[in-house]
Design an enzyme around this catalytic site. Structure first.
Site, short mmCIF file in Angstrom:
data_model
loop_
_atom_site.label_atom_id
_atom_site.label_comp_id
_atom_site.label_asym_id
_atom_site.label_seq_id
_atom_site.Cartn_x
_atom_site.Cartn_y
_atom_site.Cartn_z
N LEU A 40 0.84 -1.20 0.00
CA LEU A 40 0.00 0.00 0.00
C LEU A 40 0.89 1.26 0.00
N GLY A 42 0.98 3.70 -2.54
CA GLY A 42 1.05 4.34 -3.86
C GLY A 42 2.45 4.74 -4.27
N THR A 142 -6.32 6.88 -8.68
CA THR A 142 -5.35 5.99 -9.34
C THR A 142 -4.01 6.65 -9.60
N GLY A 143 -3.87 7.95 -9.28
CA GLY A 143 -2.56 8.58 -9.31
C GLY A 143 -2.02 8.85 -10.71
N VAL A 236 16.27 17.57 -26.02
CA VAL A 236 16.88 16.29 -26.35
C VAL A 236 16.18 15.77 -27.60
N LEU A 319 0.91 16.51 -5.90
CA LEU A 319 1.62 16.46 -4.63
C LEU A 319 0.89 15.58 -3.64
N HIS A 321 0.55 15.78 -0.35
CA HIS A 321 -0.30 16.43 0.68
C HIS A 321 -1.59 16.97 0.08
N HIS A 443 14.27 33.21 18.74
CA HIS A 443 15.62 33.57 18.29
C HIS A 443 16.63 32.61 18.88
P1 FAD Z 1 -0.50 7.50 -6.28
O1 FAD Z 1 0.38 7.70 -5.12
O2 FAD Z 1 0.12 7.46 -7.63
O3 FAD Z 1 -1.29 6.15 -5.99
C1 FAD Z 1 -2.16 5.59 -6.89
C2 FAD Z 1 -2.22 4.10 -6.65
O4 FAD Z 1 -3.29 3.57 -7.42
C3 FAD Z 1 -0.98 3.35 -7.09
O5 FAD Z 1 -0.46 2.60 -6.02
C4 FAD Z 1 -1.46 2.44 -8.21
O6 FAD Z 1 -0.83 1.16 -8.18
C5 FAD Z 1 -2.93 2.29 -7.89
N1 FAD Z 1 -3.76 2.03 -9.06
C6 FAD Z 1 -3.79 2.71 -10.23
N2 FAD Z 1 -4.73 2.20 -11.05
C7 FAD Z 1 -5.31 1.18 -10.37
C8 FAD Z 1 -6.36 0.28 -10.66
N3 FAD Z 1 -7.02 0.33 -11.83
N4 FAD Z 1 -6.69 -0.66 -9.74
C9 FAD Z 1 -6.04 -0.73 -8.54
N5 FAD Z 1 -5.06 0.11 -8.21
C10 FAD Z 1 -4.71 1.06 -9.10
N6 FAD Z 1 4.91 14.61 -3.59
C11 FAD Z 1 5.09 15.34 -2.49
O7 FAD Z 1 4.14 15.99 -2.02
N7 FAD Z 1 6.29 15.38 -1.84
C12 FAD Z 1 7.37 14.72 -2.31
O8 FAD Z 1 8.43 14.78 -1.72
C13 FAD Z 1 7.22 13.95 -3.49
N8 FAD Z 1 8.26 13.26 -3.98
C14 FAD Z 1 8.09 12.50 -5.11
C15 FAD Z 1 9.20 11.84 -5.63
C16 FAD Z 1 9.08 11.08 -6.77
C17 FAD Z 1 10.27 10.34 -7.30
C18 FAD Z 1 7.80 10.97 -7.39
C19 FAD Z 1 7.64 10.11 -8.62
C20 FAD Z 1 6.71 11.63 -6.90
C21 FAD Z 1 6.84 12.42 -5.76
N9 FAD Z 1 5.77 13.14 -5.22
C22 FAD Z 1 5.95 13.91 -4.11
C23 FAD Z 1 4.45 13.11 -5.85
C24 FAD Z 1 3.54 12.14 -5.07
O9 FAD Z 1 4.13 10.87 -5.06
C25 FAD Z 1 2.16 12.09 -5.71
O10 FAD Z 1 1.64 13.39 -5.84
C26 FAD Z 1 1.20 11.25 -4.88
O11 FAD Z 1 1.70 9.94 -4.72
C27 FAD Z 1 -0.18 11.21 -5.53
O12 FAD Z 1 -1.03 10.43 -4.75
P2 FAD Z 1 -2.28 9.66 -5.37
O13 FAD Z 1 -2.92 8.98 -4.24
O14 FAD Z 1 -3.06 10.58 -6.22
O15 FAD Z 1 -1.65 8.59 -6.38
P1 NAI Z 2 8.12 18.67 -13.49
O1 NAI Z 2 6.91 19.10 -14.19
O2 NAI Z 2 8.43 19.19 -12.16
O3 NAI Z 2 9.40 19.01 -14.39
C1 NAI Z 2 9.55 18.53 -15.69
C2 NAI Z 2 10.55 19.43 -16.40
O4 NAI Z 2 10.86 18.84 -17.64
C3 NAI Z 2 9.99 20.81 -16.69
O5 NAI Z 2 10.92 21.77 -16.27
C4 NAI Z 2 9.80 20.81 -18.19
O6 NAI Z 2 9.96 22.08 -18.78
C5 NAI Z 2 10.89 19.85 -18.62
N1 NAI Z 2 10.69 19.20 -19.91
C6 NAI Z 2 9.52 18.74 -20.43
N2 NAI Z 2 9.75 18.16 -21.62
C7 NAI Z 2 11.08 18.24 -21.84
C8 NAI Z 2 11.94 17.81 -22.88
N3 NAI Z 2 11.45 17.15 -23.92
N4 NAI Z 2 13.25 18.07 -22.78
C9 NAI Z 2 13.76 18.73 -21.70
N5 NAI Z 2 13.00 19.16 -20.69
C10 NAI Z 2 11.68 18.91 -20.75
O7 NAI Z 2 8.06 17.09 -13.53
P2 NAI Z 2 8.94 15.98 -12.78
O8 NAI Z 2 10.20 16.56 -12.28
O9 NAI Z 2 8.99 14.83 -13.71
O10 NAI Z 2 8.03 15.61 -11.56
C11 NAI Z 2 6.68 15.16 -11.76
C12 NAI Z 2 5.80 15.57 -10.64
O11 NAI Z 2 6.10 14.83 -9.47
C13 NAI Z 2 6.00 17.02 -10.26
O12 NAI Z 2 5.07 17.80 -10.99
C14 NAI Z 2 5.71 17.06 -8.81
O13 NAI Z 2 4.37 17.45 -8.64
C15 NAI Z 2 5.89 15.63 -8.34
N6 NAI Z 2 7.06 15.58 -7.47
C16 NAI Z 2 7.08 16.33 -6.33
C17 NAI Z 2 8.16 16.34 -5.51
C18 NAI Z 2 8.15 17.18 -4.30
O14 NAI Z 2 7.08 17.65 -3.92
N7 NAI Z 2 9.27 17.42 -3.66
C19 NAI Z 2 9.35 15.54 -5.79
C20 NAI Z 2 9.25 14.82 -7.03
C21 NAI Z 2 8.13 14.83 -7.81
#
Ligand code: FAD
Ligand code: NAI
Length: 464
Positions: A40, A42, A142-143, A236, A319, A321, A443
């Site tokens: 669990l 996600g 479903t994220g 790219v 995000l 949260h 402070h």
């Molecule tokens: P998800 O977390 O994507 O969960 C959806 C779940 O649904 C998945 O487990 C999937 O398996 C399941 N699912 C999908 N379709 C089906 C189906 N048909 N049947 C059953 N199950 C299904 N956000 C932050 O706020 N802070 C961070 O630091 C942060 N860091 C991140 C780092 C990375 C590398 C990545 C990739 C994302 C990060 N995010 C961060 C973004 C964050 O993970 C997502 O915004 C968040 O998980 C979204 O929650 P959700 O519940 O919408 O979907």
């Molecule tokens: P992002 O949207 O933050 O950044 C993608 C970047 O790729 C942008 O700057 C965009 O201009 C660039 N880009 C798009 N197409 C391109 C191309 N063809 N060549 C070069 N650059 C290109 O997306 P990212 O970093 O993949 O993260 C996805 C999501 O995950 C974020 O939107 C964020 O909401 C969430 N996330 C949040 C974190 C956090 O809260 N700390 C940490 C990691 C992910």
């Protein structure tokens, strides 16, 4: 006999779905949650927020020890070594602990986990694996998944997405990151600290789209100073893999001469897209918008009666949260209460060093809406930051020129992610910059810089 198997069936157990399921059960509704992963939590708990933060923390410690920063503070040692497999095992332990914790919470709250992929049969019926269940309310949570880059194949060995970048078996000599967004900078930082040369290729002329313009420029300066090679306004056009190495072809975004970069790892991080494929939305007549998202009203109702949606699959910042808050709100709305999420006050944090955080409007957005006042305070003038040699960054408070109401706060400093909560709370309570300026802050803390930036809005900071 009950009309439905469940009052609420949530599809997806990410931060949106698992929170919605737990809250629904707490409100006395018979609840199930379908999840196709083995665990669990996600994306966030399994391959997102949690493992990335574990590696960011560990790599920062390694970098501090290795780079001589600690020696500067009089902490000297020799023989610093990287044990990458131990670091990875520690990260995996953090993930297992937290995903197991959600399983425990499901049991505690009597949420039934339906293991398998869920597909709609009709608006109240879902097939999960070989089981068919019906529910009065169905919440789609479903994220999202990685957006692919056309023509670039992710093999999770040489060309990886964020999931592959969390499990590399060795430190690459040269990592090319495609996309200068949150993932590119966080995971780029991890591997840079562990010894890789990192080149970030970003299509736009600045990093971190969506953030305040001044913050984006300052971030680029900071990452360059840390030794990241930034190729802005660059696209790219191809990645060719041969014998474990990649040749990345890039050219100016506006067109021009191409050049190639040799890399032993390429991270594709150009954004994420909603997960809707295979859900059977056609069976319930639910349309997607142009960006592939499910639209909802303020209560998180979709256009189909009894079907709700939250999290990354709907519009708004992707995000954890934001998804969690929507999870609580949707459950409360289903239970007949009033669940509200204020989408104007959702903080965002980039967990690099220093951290970069913001809430509310950027200066550019605020100016478009009317007259504003801006106050800035550099961390260089903050006593705590100076005492611990942590002076990069600033705090910026943006307020309405007439009402003085705070419209946005932007922070770059090592603990910006923690500090931004204060700004979000102030904005949620409708604070003015004067309210913040006259609030007593302890402070010496980094947070005093928020108070001073608020004082600067009124033109009278003390320490500058
Ligand atoms: P998800 O977390 O994507 O969960 C959806 C779940 O649904 C998945 O487990 C999937 O398996 C399941 N699912 C999908 N379709 C089906 C189906 N048909 N049947 C059953 N199950 C299904 N956000 C932050 O706020 N802070 C961070 O630091 C942060 N860091 C991140 C780092 C990375 C590398 C990545 C990739 C994302 C990060 N995010 C961060 C973004 C964050 O993970 C997502 O915004 C968040 O998980 C979204 O929650 P959700 O519940 O919408 O979907
Ligand atoms: P992002 O949207 O933050 O950044 C993608 C970047 O790729 C942008 O700057 C965009 O201009 C660039 N880009 C798009 N197409 C391109 C191309 N063809 N060549 C070069 N650059 C290109 O997306 P990212 O970093 O993949 O993260 C996805 C999501 O995950 C974020 O939107 C964020 O909401 C969430 N996330 C949040 C974190 C956090 O809260 N700390 C940490 C990691 C992910």
């Amino acid at each position: 006999m009950a009309e439905y198997d469940f009052d609420v069936l949530v599809i997806g157990a990410g931060p949106g779905g698992y929170v919605a399921a737990i809250r629904a059960a707490q409100l006395g509704l018979k609840t199930a949650c379908a999840e196709s992963r083995e665990t669990l939590g996600g994306t966030c708990l399994n391959v997102g927020c949690i493992p990335s933060k574990a590696l960011l923390n560990a790599s920062e410690k390694f970098d501090e020890a290795m780079s001589g920063v600690l020696a500067k503070h009089g902490v000297k040692f020799s023989g610093v070594e990287l044990d990458l497999s131990a670091m990875m095992a520690d990260k995996d332990k953090a993930v297992t602990g937290l995903t197991g914790g959600i399983e425990f919470l499901f049991k505690k709250n009597k949420v039934e986990w339906l293991k398998g992929l869920a597909t709609f049969q009709d608006a109240h019926t879902v097939q999960v694996g070989d089981r068919t269940v019906n529910a009065k309310n169905i919440v789609i949570a479903t994220g999202s998944s990685v957006t692919p880059l056309p023509g670039v194949t992710i093999d999770q060995k040489v060309v990886v997405d964020s999931t592959g970048a969390l499990t590399l078996e060795k430190v690459p000599e040269h990592l090319v990151v495609i996309g200068g967004g949150v993932i590119g900078l966080e995971l780029g930082s991890v591997w840079k600290r562990l010894g890789a040369k990192v080149t970030v290729v970003e299509y736009l002329d600045q990093l971190l789209p969506g953030m305040d313009g001044e913050v984006r420029k300052e971030a680029a300066k900071i990452f360059k100073k840390q030794g990241m090679d930034l190729k802005l306004s660059t696209k790219v056009t191809g990645v060719a893999v041969d014998g474990g190495r990649a040749t990345v072809t890039v050219e100016p975004a506006a067109g021009g001469a191409a050049e190639t970069l040799q890399a032993d790892a390429v991270l594709v991080a150009i954004g994420r897209r909603p997960n809707t494929e295979g859900l059977g939305l056609d069976k319930i007549g639910l349309q997607l918008n142009q960006r592939g998202q499910i639209e909802t009203d303020h209560d998180f109702r979709t256009a189909v009666d009894g079907v709700w949606a939250i999290g990354d699959v709907i519009p708004g910042p992707m995000l954890a949260h934001k998804a969690e808050d929507e999870g609580v709100a949707v459950a409360e709305n289903i239970a007949g209460l009033t669940g509200i999420v204020n989408h104007d006050v959702i903080p965002g944090v980039v967990y690099t060093h220093p951290e970069i955080a913001g809430v509310g409007l950027t200066e550019e957005q605020a100016k478009e809406r009317g007259e504003i006042k801006v106050g800035k305070f550099p961390m260089m003038a903050n006593s705590r930051a100076k005492a611990i040699d942590d002076t990069a960054g600033f705090v910026k408070v943006i307020a309405d020129a007439k009402s003085d109401r705070v419209l946005g706060v932007w922070i770059i400093t090592s603990v910006a992610g923690t500090m931004i909560a204060q700004a979000a709370q102030a904005m949620e309570f409708g604070a003015t910059s004067e309210d913040i300026a006259y609030t007593c802050h302890a402070h010496p803390t980094h947070s005093e810089a928020i108070k001073e930036a608020a004082m600067a809005v009124q033109g009278k900071p003390i320490h500058m």
